[in-house]
Write a protein that holds these residues in place. Structure first.
Motif, short mmCIF file in Angstrom:
data_model
loop_
_atom_site.label_atom_id
_atom_site.label_comp_id
_atom_site.label_asym_id
_atom_site.label_seq_id
_atom_site.Cartn_x
_atom_site.Cartn_y
_atom_site.Cartn_z
N MET A 39 -5.69 34.15 14.05
CA MET A 39 -6.32 34.42 12.76
C MET A 39 -7.72 34.95 13.04
O MET A 39 -8.52 34.28 13.68
CB MET A 39 -6.42 33.16 11.90
CG MET A 39 -7.18 33.39 10.60
SD MET A 39 -7.40 31.89 9.63
CE MET A 39 -5.74 31.68 9.01
N ALA A 40 -7.99 36.14 12.54
CA ALA A 40 -9.34 36.71 12.65
C ALA A 40 -10.14 36.26 11.44
O ALA A 40 -9.77 36.56 10.30
CB ALA A 40 -9.27 38.23 12.71
N VAL A 41 -11.20 35.51 11.67
CA VAL A 41 -12.03 35.02 10.58
C VAL A 41 -13.11 36.07 10.31
O VAL A 41 -13.89 36.41 11.20
CB VAL A 41 -12.65 33.65 10.92
CG1 VAL A 41 -13.60 33.20 9.83
CG2 VAL A 41 -11.54 32.63 11.14
N VAL A 42 -13.14 36.55 9.07
CA VAL A 42 -14.07 37.61 8.70
C VAL A 42 -14.97 37.18 7.55
O VAL A 42 -15.44 38.00 6.77
CB VAL A 42 -13.34 38.93 8.37
CG1 VAL A 42 -12.59 39.45 9.57
CG2 VAL A 42 -12.39 38.75 7.19
N LYS A 43 -15.24 35.89 7.48
CA LYS A 43 -16.12 35.37 6.43
C LYS A 43 -17.51 35.99 6.56
O LYS A 43 -17.87 36.51 7.61
CB LYS A 43 -16.19 33.85 6.48
CG LYS A 43 -16.90 33.31 7.69
CD LYS A 43 -16.94 31.79 7.64
CE LYS A 43 -17.87 31.28 8.71
NZ LYS A 43 -18.27 29.93 8.48
N ALA A 44 -18.27 35.92 5.48
CA ALA A 44 -19.66 36.41 5.47
C ALA A 44 -19.73 37.86 5.93
O ALA A 44 -20.50 38.23 6.81
CB ALA A 44 -20.57 35.50 6.30
N ASP A 45 -18.88 38.69 5.31
CA ASP A 45 -18.82 40.13 5.63
C ASP A 45 -18.54 40.35 7.12
O ASP A 45 -19.17 41.16 7.78
CB ASP A 45 -20.13 40.83 5.22
CG ASP A 45 -20.00 42.35 5.30
OD1 ASP A 45 -18.90 42.89 5.04
OD2 ASP A 45 -21.00 43.01 5.66
N GLY A 46 -17.58 39.60 7.62
CA GLY A 46 -17.25 39.72 9.04
C GLY A 46 -18.43 39.33 9.90
O GLY A 46 -18.71 39.97 10.90
N PHE A 47 -19.13 38.26 9.48
CA PHE A 47 -20.34 37.78 10.15
C PHE A 47 -21.38 38.90 10.24
O PHE A 47 -22.08 39.05 11.23
CB PHE A 47 -20.02 37.20 11.54
CG PHE A 47 -19.18 35.96 11.47
CD1 PHE A 47 -19.77 34.72 11.29
CD2 PHE A 47 -17.80 36.03 11.55
CE1 PHE A 47 -18.99 33.57 11.21
CE2 PHE A 47 -17.02 34.89 11.47
CZ PHE A 47 -17.62 33.65 11.29
N GLY A 48 -21.42 39.71 9.16
CA GLY A 48 -22.40 40.79 9.09
C GLY A 48 -21.96 42.06 9.79
O GLY A 48 -22.73 43.00 9.89
N HIS A 49 -20.74 42.10 10.26
CA HIS A 49 -20.26 43.26 11.00
C HIS A 49 -19.38 44.19 10.15
O HIS A 49 -18.90 45.19 10.66
CB HIS A 49 -19.46 42.79 12.23
CG HIS A 49 -20.31 42.12 13.24
ND1 HIS A 49 -20.68 40.80 13.13
CD2 HIS A 49 -20.88 42.57 14.37
CE1 HIS A 49 -21.44 40.48 14.17
NE2 HIS A 49 -21.57 41.52 14.93
N GLY A 50 -19.15 43.84 8.90
CA GLY A 50 -18.32 44.67 8.04
C GLY A 50 -16.93 44.09 7.90
O GLY A 50 -16.08 44.25 8.78
N LEU A 51 -16.68 43.41 6.80
CA LEU A 51 -15.43 42.70 6.56
C LEU A 51 -14.20 43.58 6.77
O LEU A 51 -13.30 43.23 7.52
CB LEU A 51 -15.47 42.14 5.14
CG LEU A 51 -14.26 41.40 4.63
CD1 LEU A 51 -14.71 40.19 3.84
CD2 LEU A 51 -13.44 42.31 3.74
N GLY A 52 -14.16 44.72 6.12
CA GLY A 52 -12.98 45.58 6.20
C GLY A 52 -12.76 46.14 7.59
O GLY A 52 -11.64 46.12 8.11
#
Length: 165
Positions: A39-52
């Motif tokens: 599971m790739a966790v992308v909370k908080a906008d992908g940890f600031g890296h861009g959710l999408g």
């Protein structure tokens, strides 16, 4: 009089974030080599890296799930075109279950109260029972785990939820 004072203009640039999606892909591939499911966790906008971008990159590299903290983040993942399973694990008792069902978002269930609220929606809702493993962040306390499992089984037999295996 003294010499005139000349103002110096200093140009200071702010912090700059450079996201290396190739590194995200390689890290994901490393995990998928040793784990059955990632599971790739992308909370908080992908940890600031861009959710999408991070979600799509991780999925393309072998992740099979996306994890987020809130339904709002889950809906943002869906808005980016991600079709893979998505789990939202932190939400209030009165979460918009209809939106979760409509957008195929799995919800965690940390308490009997959450389960009762979730199982009242048109569904069935796919749920993951959440146990507090000692960090006291969220999840059912060990002394309430049996009650949560029993309530979830009854709700599942009634067709109101589907408990993820």
């Amino acid at each position: 009089m003294g010499a005139p004072v000349t103002a110096l203009r200093q140009v200071v640039s702010g912090p700059e974030l450079q996201v290396d999606l190739a590194a995200v892909a390689e890290n994901t591939r490393r995990f998928t080599r040793v784990a059955r499911s990632v599971m790739a966790v992308v909370k908080a906008d992908g940890f600031g890296h861009g959710l999408g971008d991070v979600a799509r990159t991780a999925l393309a590299a072998g992740a099979s799930w996306i994890g987020v903290t809130s339904l709002e983040e889950a809906l943002a993942v869906r808005a980016c075109g991600v079709e893979a399973p998505v789990l939202s694990w932190l939400h209030p008792v009165d979460v918009d279950v209809a939106s979760a069902v409509r957008h195929r978002v799995d919800l965690s269930v940390p308490s009997v109260e959450h389960l009762a609220a979730i199982s009242g929606a048109d569904g069935p809702v796919r749920v993951h029972l959440q146990l507090d493993t000692g960090m006291a962040r969220d999840g059912a306390a060990p002394e309430t785990w049996l009650a949560l499992m029993s309530a979830a089984r009854r709700a599942e037999l009634a067709g109101r939820v589907r408990v993820a295996a």
